[in-house]
Design a protein around this motif. Structure first.
Motif, PDB file in Angstrom:
ATOM      1  N   ALA A  89       3.096   5.860  -2.645  1.00 47.46           N
ATOM      2  CA  ALA A  89       4.294   6.702  -3.130  1.00 47.46           C
ATOM      3  C   ALA A  89       4.340   6.907  -4.670  1.00 47.46           C
ATOM      4  O   ALA A  89       4.811   8.102  -5.335  1.00 47.46           O
ATOM      5  CB  ALA A  89       5.751   5.999  -2.657  1.00 47.46           C
TER       6      ALA A  89
ATOM      7  N   SER B 110       0.742  -1.144  -0.049  1.00 54.89           N
ATOM      8  CA  SER B 110       0.028   0.053  -0.028  1.00 54.89           C
ATOM      9  C   SER B 110       0.845   1.251  -0.050  1.00 54.89           C
ATOM     10  O   SER B 110       0.561   2.124  -0.788  1.00 54.89           O
ATOM     11  CB  SER B 110      -0.878  -0.015   1.136  1.00 54.89           C
ATOM     12  OG  SER B 110      -1.843  -1.218   1.304  1.00 54.89           O
ATOM     13  N   ALA B 111       1.937   1.137   0.895  1.00 56.34           N
ATOM     14  CA  ALA B 111       2.967   2.364   0.662  1.00 56.34           C
ATOM     15  C   ALA B 111       3.465   2.582  -0.471  1.00 56.34           C
ATOM     16  O   ALA B 111       3.584   3.742  -0.992  1.00 56.34           O
ATOM     17  CB  ALA B 111       4.060   2.240   1.958  1.00 56.34           C
TER      18      ALA B 111
END
Length: 97
Positions: free
Chosen positions: A19, A14-15
């Motif tokens: 990003a 998810s990160a």
């Protein structure tokens, strides 16, 4: 915790996706375009024409004006208040088992 590795994988993916979306928006100039559009929108909303349109399209303008004139007498002028009081009285008369 039984599934800690699963949650860590989901968090990392998810990160990474978030990003990459931010990088894409920076490289395409998204933030600059949005800044310009928002400033144009705010400039137009502050014009007298926009205020006149906003006032004309407000369905509550009569009630707002009455509330500004006399906030404590607004309910006395409301024709539906009597109906509401009768409905509440009839509900109070009903006895529930």
């Amino acid at each position: 915790m039984k599934f800690l590795d699963w949650y860590l994988k989901i968090g990392a993916v998810s990160a990474l996706i978030g990003a990459s979306m931010e990088v894409f928006m920076i490289h395409t100039g998204f933030y600059g375009k949005v800044t310009v559009l928002e400033s144009e929108k705010r400039a137009w909303e502050s014009t007298p024409e926009a205020q006149a349109i906003r006032d004309a399209l407000n369905p509550w303008r009569e009630r707002d004006d009455a509330a500004r004139k006399s906030s404590c007498r607004t309910f006395e002028r409301n024709p539906n208040l009597g109906k509401l009081q009768k409905a509440l009285a009839s509900l109070e008369a009903i006895k529930f088992p």
